[in-house]
Write an enzyme that holds these catalytic residues in place. Structure first.
Site, PDB file in Angstrom:
ATOM      1  N   CYS A  83     -46.373 -16.265 -25.644  1.00 20.87           N
ATOM      2  CA  CYS A  83     -45.291 -18.015 -25.421  1.00 20.87           C
ATOM      3  C   CYS A  83     -44.895 -18.609 -24.265  1.00 20.87           C
ATOM      4  O   CYS A  83     -44.761 -17.288 -23.763  1.00 20.87           O
ATOM      5  CB  CYS A  83     -45.683 -18.208 -26.616  1.00 20.87           C
ATOM      6  SG  CYS A  83     -43.819 -17.821 -26.491  1.00 20.87           S
ATOM      7  N   CYS A  86     -42.125 -16.577 -23.562  1.00 18.74           N
ATOM      8  CA  CYS A  86     -41.701 -14.732 -22.609  1.00 18.74           C
ATOM      9  C   CYS A  86     -41.718 -15.472 -21.147  1.00 18.74           C
ATOM     10  O   CYS A  86     -41.074 -14.528 -20.398  1.00 18.74           O
ATOM     11  CB  CYS A  86     -42.821 -14.655 -23.587  1.00 18.74           C
ATOM     12  SG  CYS A  86     -43.105 -14.114 -24.948  1.00 18.74           S
ATOM     13  N   ASP A 499      -8.067  22.512   2.574  1.00 18.86           N
ATOM     14  CA  ASP A 499      -7.929  22.288   2.005  1.00 18.86           C
ATOM     15  C   ASP A 499      -8.844  23.801   1.546  1.00 18.86           C
ATOM     16  O   ASP A 499      -9.585  24.410   2.118  1.00 18.86           O
ATOM     17  CB  ASP A 499      -8.793  21.694   0.586  1.00 18.86           C
ATOM     18  CG  ASP A 499      -8.306  22.352  -0.348  1.00 18.86           C
ATOM     19  OD1 ASP A 499      -7.657  22.534  -1.153  1.00 18.86           O
ATOM     20  OD2 ASP A 499      -9.556  22.535  -1.313  1.00 18.86           O
ATOM     21  N   ASP A 699     -12.244  19.698  -1.531  1.00 16.73           N
ATOM     22  CA  ASP A 699     -13.820  19.215  -1.717  1.00 16.73           C
ATOM     23  C   ASP A 699     -13.505  19.121  -3.323  1.00 16.73           C
ATOM     24  O   ASP A 699     -14.064  18.461  -3.924  1.00 16.73           O
ATOM     25  CB  ASP A 699     -14.875  20.110  -2.003  1.00 16.73           C
ATOM     26  CG  ASP A 699     -14.122  21.537  -2.574  1.00 16.73           C
ATOM     27  OD1 ASP A 699     -12.766  21.546  -2.418  1.00 16.73           O
ATOM     28  OD2 ASP A 699     -15.256  22.653  -2.653  1.00 16.73           O
ATOM     29  N   ASP A 703      -7.985  16.889  -4.237  1.00 11.54           N
ATOM     30  CA  ASP A 703      -7.112  16.278  -3.038  1.00 11.54           C
ATOM     31  C   ASP A 703      -7.854  14.931  -2.621  1.00 11.54           C
ATOM     32  O   ASP A 703      -7.657  14.740  -1.681  1.00 11.54           O
ATOM     33  CB  ASP A 703      -8.726  17.246  -1.467  1.00 11.54           C
ATOM     34  CG  ASP A 703      -8.848  18.680  -1.518  1.00 11.54           C
ATOM     35  OD1 ASP A 703      -7.488  19.254  -1.764  1.00 11.54           O
ATOM     36  OD2 ASP A 703      -9.561  19.862  -2.220  1.00 11.54           O
TER      37      ASP A 703
END
Length: 806
Positions: A83, A86, A499, A699, A703
């Protein structure tokens, strides 16, 4: 409330003054925190408060200023509507999506037409949105044939140029034939007729040149000035003065040949069009890196829906779809394998040429290549959420951002045109009253030349084109700069902090040494130790098990197993009691440690390895050592950093003895050891307090604070998402050589920018005085102006051929 960010494609900008005007207009809007216009990309990036403004308001403001917003249109068939309610539900749902300008549902035809910004939303997201509402969108076939607006614009400008060139050629003929050394060239009499010249020049001036008048009007209406103002003023002065002389010639009886300037106006417009064509084509090449990334993606996917296998465009794949991938095909989207096993070529992401074995439960990345096995996978990330889409977004953001060096050029460009107009008018009056008193013709020429040669386009293109080309080339090499400012800052660092785990080293322990005592066989000892450690989940235990299995030694079943936290393990295998662990464990068990065994253990520990004692049936059987080994490329990469004049420091939570041993292997200058995760950022701050420009490379999650604190944060792309998010540069290949590559790429890009700015400034600095003293003909000024922008872009394109290995 958190701010949102949107990117709009702008049309109609002709020079950097246009970009400055759009940027200024949007910046003044309520709710806008920051606005950046990239003239080279013709893009506007806006950060704003969605409670106070939205993309539709930006579009209205841009159109009010005199420019346009380029949007895409697409149509879908709709399934499931019953309808008009919708239709309203679907329409509202799509309209609420970020990046959608309009959505109109035709209930009778069961179709929806959507206008949207492709930088903000994709058709696949619209399909997913409507699916959640309980309906289905089916893309129309002809949506695949959308014409690229840039190519359409190039074709339009090409037609204009051809039309203009045909009309201008006879006028250029008259100009060339006037030179004494070319007087032998035949010149038809009609070419010198003022009305013939007027007939040729008028379409060029008002049809082809309409874009300049329109741009000038828009600019002046908004109380600013741009390139269009200069071109319109210069060519109009030449055209209308020639028109005046033509009527004067006619009133005088049409005797002789009046000195007209129709050809100057027409040639200037034609040459500027030609220069713009070259510029647009060259600028298109600066975006090739993004296109290359997009070309990596599969175009279609084979999905299983409702028990049926079907091949669909990649844009229609939804999260949760089951996808089939045959050997040799590209993985369409990010997902998880649910059936099958294969080797996957992930070189596009990691740079590693060796394929990686994948089994059910393993994650796979879109655009990687399935080498030799059939796979069934579940789609977990689609559209703009895939890894490849995120990479493209980072590159686009970098290309659309501004480096600090560009802000100076922007400020100069903003006031340049009004200053040039003042200089041109002043030059006219100086000539008219001082140099050639009362000679209007002689005074007009230098004024026109100044207006034409002084376009600030080259100045506006100098920085963004280099950043586009540099960041694009960097992306091809696995370096993702998050913005032009980071591309600029990286070249100034003097200290690199690394690191250890996962950055300098591989990040996982490996069995490195086995020393067997007299009376024992290595194979037998390894079999017992491996079988015992196979019961433990400790990373060191798993490293021992992997090492034993790699030697093709069969593991045995343990009759009993006991973990002794802080000490080691106890196990019984084939009736033999086995202890693996520390010196303290052996003493508690009253097992004697021989001096030579103790000496060997100390030597291994001095080498940065974790050494464990082995005892079988109450007797020391030897020592086994495990270590996080250094990456094969670390030493070479650090040597390259030293060659660049960088100090290299390792920052780690490991004990000092282990850290020193690792540092010694790769020639690191200084070690800061036994640093807790929350102390890493403090260590960076201390280095900065000493006047150092610091780049942090890491990583892990621990870190992230240090990456954010550093002048430049570099996240190894194989690390965690949070580390990558906190960093300024992502090193996709997990290789420390990328650190040196990032610095070199930054240096080369900044050198290229400075070259462009130098030539742009010198061009105007020299060109304007030469024009002012009357040594520059207007048509030469037009040619010089047109090709100055092209030369700047071509110089920037050299960055796309950079080879960092040379």
């Amino acid at each position: 409330m958190a701010t949102e960010e949107s990117t709009l494609q702008i049309s109609g900008m002709t020079c950097t003054a246009c970009a400055a005007r759009v940027e200024k207009g949007i910046s003044k809007m309520t709710g806008v925190d920051k606005a950046n216009v990239n003239f080279a990309l013709e893009q506007l990036s806006v950060q704003y408060n969605p409670d106070q403004t939205n993309v539709s308001e930006f579009k209205k403001e841009i159109e009010k200023i005199g420019y346009g917003v380029i949007e895409q249109k697409t149509e879908f068939d709709i399934s499931g509507m019953t309808c008009a309610a919708c239709a309203t539900k679907i329409e509202k749902g799509i309209r609420k999506m970020e990046g959608v300008s309009s959505a109109n549902v035709n209930f009778a035809l069961e179709t929806i037409s959507v206008t949207y910004n492709e930088k903000e939303v994709q058709p696949s997201e619209m399909v997913a949105k409507v699916k959640k509402l309980g309906y289905e969108l089916i893309p129309k076939e002809d949506n695949q044939d959308k014409m690229d607006h840039k190519q359409a614009e190039i074709r339009k400008q090409t037609r204009k140029f051809i039309f203009s060139a045909i009309l201008t050629l006879p006028l250029l003929w008259t100009m060339v034939a006037h030179f004494n050394f070319l007087s032998f060239i035949y010149l038809p009499d009609i070419f010198m007729n003022p009305w013939f010249q007027l007939a040729l020049a008028t379409p060029v001036q008002f049809i082809v040149g309409a874009q300049f008048y329109k741009g000038a009007y828009t600019s002046l209406r908004n109380k600013s000035a741009n390139m269009d103002v200069l071109v319109a003023l210069g060519t109009s002065a030449a055209y209308f003065y020639s028109l005046y002389l033509s009527f004067e010639w006619m009133n005088a009886g049409g005797v002789g040949e009046p000195e007209l300037y129709f050809e100057a106006a027409a040639v200037i417009i034609t040459l500027i069009l030609l220069g713009k064509l070259f510029e647009v084509r060259a600028k298109g090449k600066t975006s090739q890196a993004i296109q290359k990334l997009l070309d990596l993606q599969a175009k279609t996917a084979r999905v299983v829906r409702n028990g049926m296998e079907q091949e669909i465009p990649i844009e229609e794949v939804l999260e949760g779809d089951v996808i089939l991938v045959r050997p040799g095909e590209k993985i369409p989207v990010d997902g998880v394998i649910i059936e099958g096993q294969s080797a996957i070529d992930e070189s596009m992401l990691t740079g590693e040429s060796i394929p990686i074995d994948k089994v059910p439960g393993d994650a796979v990345i879109g655009a990687t290549i399935n080498k030799n096995g059939s796979l069934k996978m579940n789609a977990t990330k689609v559209g703009k959420d895939t890894a490849l889409a995120q990479i493209v977004k980072v590159v686009e953001d970098a290309q659309g951002s501004k480096a600090d060096i560009q802000r100076l050029a922007d400020k100069i460009s903003g006031v340049f045109v009004p200053i040039v107009v003042v200089i041109a008018i002043a030059t006219f009056f100086i000539w008219f009253f001082v140099v050639t008193p009362g000679d209007f013709r002689s005074s007009l020429i230098p004024m026109i030349s100044i207006l034409v040669i002084a376009c600030p386009c080259a100045l506006g293109l100098a920085t963004p084109t280099s950043i586009m080309a540099g960041s694009g080339r960097a992306a091809e090499m696995g370096l993702l700069y998050k913005g032009g400012e980071h591309l600029e800052t990286t070249q100034s660092i003097d200290t690199v902090v690394l690191d250890k785990t996962g950055t300098v080293t591989k990040g996982e322990p490996t069995l490195t040494d086995i020393v067997v005592a007299d009376g024992f066989q290595e194979k037998d000892v390894l079999q017992l130790v491996g079988s015992a450690e196979n019961q433990s989940e400790h990373p060191l235990a798993q490293a021992i098990v992997r090492g034993v299995e790699e030697k093709n030694i069969t593991l045995l079943e343990a009759e009993s197993f006991e973990a002794l936290p802080g000490y080691g393990i106890r196990a019984v295998i084939e009736g033999k009691e086995l202890f693996v662990g520390t010196r303290k464990l052996m003493r508690e068990q009253e097992i004697s440690i021989l001096n030579e065994t103790e000496e060997k253990m100390e030597q291994l520990e001095q080498d940065g390895k974790t050494a464990m004692l082995l005892a079988i049936a109450g007797q020391i059987a030897g020592v086994i050592a495990v270590a996080d080994t250094v990456k094969e490329t670390s030493k070479e990469a650090i040597a390259r950093m030293h060659k660049l004049g960088l100090e290299v420091i390792m920052l780690t939570g490991d004990n000092e003895r282990t850290a020193d041993a690792i540092a010694k292997q790769v020639d690191i200058d200084q070690v800061i050891a036994e640093v807790l995760p929350d102390q890493k950022s403090e260590a960076i701050k201390k280095l900065q307090a000493k006047g150092k420009k610091v780049a942090m490379v890491g990583d892990g999650i621990n870190d992230a604070p240090a990456l954010a604190m550093a002048d430049v944060g570099m996240a190894v792309g194989t690390g965690t998402d949070i580390a990558i998010e906190a960093a300024d540069i992502t090193l996709m290949r997990g290789n420390l050589n990328s650190v040196a590559d990032a610095v070199i790429m930054s240096q080369k890009t900044m050198r290229n920018i400075k070259q462009n700015l130098f030539f742009a400034f010198i061009y105007n600095t020299i060109g304007i005085p030469i024009a002012a003293i009357g040594l520059l003909a207007p048509w030469v000024a037009g040619a010089a102006m047109a090709f100055s922008s092209v030369s700047v872009v071509l110089n920037a394109l050299r960055l796309q051929r950079v080879d960092l290995k040379k």
